[in-house]
Design a protein around this motif. Structure first.
Motif, short mmCIF file in Angstrom:
data_model
loop_
_atom_site.label_atom_id
_atom_site.label_comp_id
_atom_site.label_asym_id
_atom_site.label_seq_id
_atom_site.Cartn_x
_atom_site.Cartn_y
_atom_site.Cartn_z
N GLY A 170 85.76 -10.45 -37.96
CA GLY A 170 86.79 -9.78 -37.16
C GLY A 170 86.52 -9.91 -35.66
N ALA A 171 85.63 -10.85 -35.29
CA ALA A 171 85.27 -11.01 -33.87
C ALA A 171 86.45 -11.51 -33.04
CB ALA A 171 84.08 -11.97 -33.74
N SER A 172 87.14 -12.53 -33.56
CA SER A 172 88.25 -13.10 -32.77
C SER A 172 89.38 -12.09 -32.63
CB SER A 172 88.77 -14.38 -33.43
OG SER A 172 87.74 -15.34 -33.44
N VAL A 173 89.60 -11.31 -33.67
CA VAL A 173 90.66 -10.30 -33.60
C VAL A 173 90.27 -9.21 -32.59
CG1 VAL A 173 91.83 -8.49 -34.92
CG2 VAL A 173 91.56 -10.77 -35.90
N LEU A 174 89.00 -8.83 -32.60
CA LEU A 174 88.57 -7.83 -31.61
C LEU A 174 88.68 -8.41 -30.19
CD1 LEU A 174 87.37 -5.07 -30.88
CD2 LEU A 174 85.10 -6.08 -31.11
N1 LIG Z 1 90.41 -4.97 -37.31
C1 LIG Z 1 90.86 -5.62 -38.39
N2 LIG Z 1 91.60 -4.97 -39.34
C2 LIG Z 1 92.04 -5.62 -40.42
N3 LIG Z 1 91.81 -6.91 -40.65
C3 LIG Z 1 91.10 -7.60 -39.78
C4 LIG Z 1 90.59 -6.99 -38.59
N4 LIG Z 1 89.90 -7.92 -37.91
C5 LIG Z 1 90.00 -9.05 -38.63
N5 LIG Z 1 90.71 -8.86 -39.75
C6 LIG Z 1 91.00 -9.85 -40.79
O1 LIG Z 1 89.89 -10.71 -40.91
C7 LIG Z 1 90.26 -12.04 -40.67
C8 LIG Z 1 89.15 -12.73 -39.89
O2 LIG Z 1 89.12 -12.16 -38.59
P1 LIG Z 1 88.58 -12.99 -37.35
O3 LIG Z 1 89.16 -14.32 -37.32
O4 LIG Z 1 88.73 -12.11 -36.19
O5 LIG Z 1 87.05 -13.08 -37.73
P2 LIG Z 1 85.91 -13.88 -36.98
O6 LIG Z 1 84.71 -13.03 -37.01
O7 LIG Z 1 86.39 -14.32 -35.66
O8 LIG Z 1 85.77 -15.11 -37.94
P3 LIG Z 1 85.12 -16.56 -37.62
O9 LIG Z 1 83.83 -16.55 -38.37
O10 LIG Z 1 86.10 -17.52 -38.22
O11 LIG Z 1 84.99 -16.68 -36.16
C9 LIG Z 1 91.57 -11.94 -39.91
O12 LIG Z 1 92.37 -13.07 -40.14
C10 LIG Z 1 92.20 -10.71 -40.46
O13 LIG Z 1 92.87 -10.99 -41.65
#
Ligand SMILES: Nc1ncnc2c1ncn2[C@@H]1O[C@H](COP(=O)(O)OP(=O)(O)OP(=O)(O)O)[C@@H](O)[C@H]1O
Ligand SMILES: [Mg+2]
Length: 367
Positions: free
Chosen positions: A142-146
């Protein structure tokens, strides 16, 4: 649009003195192109208090004689500005009011945009910006979403924000915002240059909406991101924006290390699961030496009832916040809705709190 976050008291804006509506519109457009706001005064009386502290003063041709009569003190970086035909005999009046330049529109437009842009780069809050890096404790944490949520929240508060996608394998952060159709430069276009990045041209070249500018990957062939390009970008952004959010890959490459070292604060997002915590411990071991202020954000659900405080303790990091499950957010993301765009929900609330916390702390670049 919510009200703008109060400007820091030391923020000084260029001052425009004119009562000519057409000239004002023109100058506001140029200031926007240069990435700065301005203060307005219709005449020298209204301008007096801001005359000396302003980093740049533009005196409209219509107010030149009035400024002369008002006997305002001489000051550097004063420009007499007007359309051609309005400014005869401009040079003489300019000298009398202490203006260093006479800017005749439209010819002087690019020159004026650069002057405004210089001011934007000098503005406190824009220089130095707060820089926050986000990384995941495991894949899909969820890093990119944050990161997207933080940037959207900052821009909603009308802070000039740059969101940087530092993960070449992340699929493009513009997709997280639903911005893939927005025109503008992506990393491959930027790294093709000589590595020098100046804040105004960076901001002008990138996809943007309102106060948010994004530097993302495109969907073309995978490219190596040189550490120098990242260093130049973060340096330019620190001088030219209020907030910089860096979305980092878990496997730190050289560019990500440079970004992490430039961050005032780094947040590691960890799902509230045992194995995610174990994976995050590996990431922390690599990241911690590069950032003095590393803290954890724990994301629910917690299928094994692992508590956020336990995750933080296991990692030996302070707990920056928690995220409750937010199924509506996932659905919105799939539809191209930017995270935290409504300002409501657990992610938006956490992002606001994290940004408030950063605003209270000194920026590294301020030292
Ligand atoms: N705060 C949140 N609430 C609900 N779902 C979330 C949240 N953050 C992320 N997600 C879900 O998790 C998925 C992965 O999130 P994200 O791409 O932010 O992760 P990441 O840590 O950046 O992954 P990566 O390893 O690919 O960089 C998103 O597509 C979404 O479906
Ligand atoms: Mg990611």
């Amino acid at each position: 649009m919510p009200p703008r976050t109060p400007l820091p008291p030391y923020r000084r804006l260029p001052l425009l003195i004119t009562a000519d509506g057409d000239l004002l519109d023109e100058l506001l457009r140029l200031a926007a192109a240069g990435g700065t706001e301005v203060e307005l005064a219709a005449d020298p009386a209204a301008a007096r208090a801001r005359w000396t502290p302003a980093p740049l003063v533009l005196v409209g041709a219509d107010q030149a004689q009035a400024c002369l009569r008002a006997r305002l003190p001489r000051r550097p970086r004063t420009v007499l500005v007007g359309r051609s035909g309005q400014l005869d005999p401009g040079t003489e009046v300019a000298e009398l009011i202490g203006a260093e330049h006479v800017a005749t529109l439209p010819a002087a437009e690019p020159w004026l945009v650069d002057r405004f842009a210089e001011c934007a780069g000098e503005l406190p809050g824009g220089g130095p910006a707060r820089v926050v890096a986000v990384l995941g404790g495991r894949g899909g944490a969820g890093a990119s979403v944050l990161a997207g949520g933080l940037a959207v929240t900052a821009a909603r508060a009308r802070l000039r924000t740059l969101l940087v996608d530092a993960d070449p394998l992340g699929g493009g952060l513009d997709l997280v915002l639903g911005w893939e159709q927005l025109e503008g430069l992506r990393w491959p276009g930027l790294t093709g240059t000589d590595g020098r990045v100046d804040p105004p041209s960076l901001v002008r070249a990138l996809p943007s909406r309102g106060d948010l500018v994004v530097l993302s990957w495109d969907r073309g062939a995978l490219r190596h991101l040189p550490a120098e390009a990242m260093a130049a970008t973060v340096d330019a952004a620190r001088r030219g924006r209020d907030v910089v959010v860096l979305d980092l890959p878990r496997h730190l490459d050289d560019a990500a290390v440079v970004a992490l070292q430039a961050a005032d604060r780094a947040l590691i997002v960890v799902p509230a699961e045992l194995r995610a915590t174990a994976a995050a411990a590996r990431v922390v071991a690599v990241a911690a030496p590069h950032c003095a202020d590393l803290a954890v954000v724990v994301r629910g659900p917690a299928p094994g009832r692992l508590r956020a405080s336990e995750v933080a303790r296991a990692l030996g990091l302070p707990l920056a916040g928690t995220l409750r499950p937010e199924p509506g957010l996932c659905r919105g993301l799939e539809r191209g809705e930017a995270p935290a765009a409504t300002g409501k929900g657990p992610l938006a609330v956490l992002c606001q709190r994290l940004l408030d916390g950063m605003a209270d702390a000194p920026a590294a670049g301020a030292a």
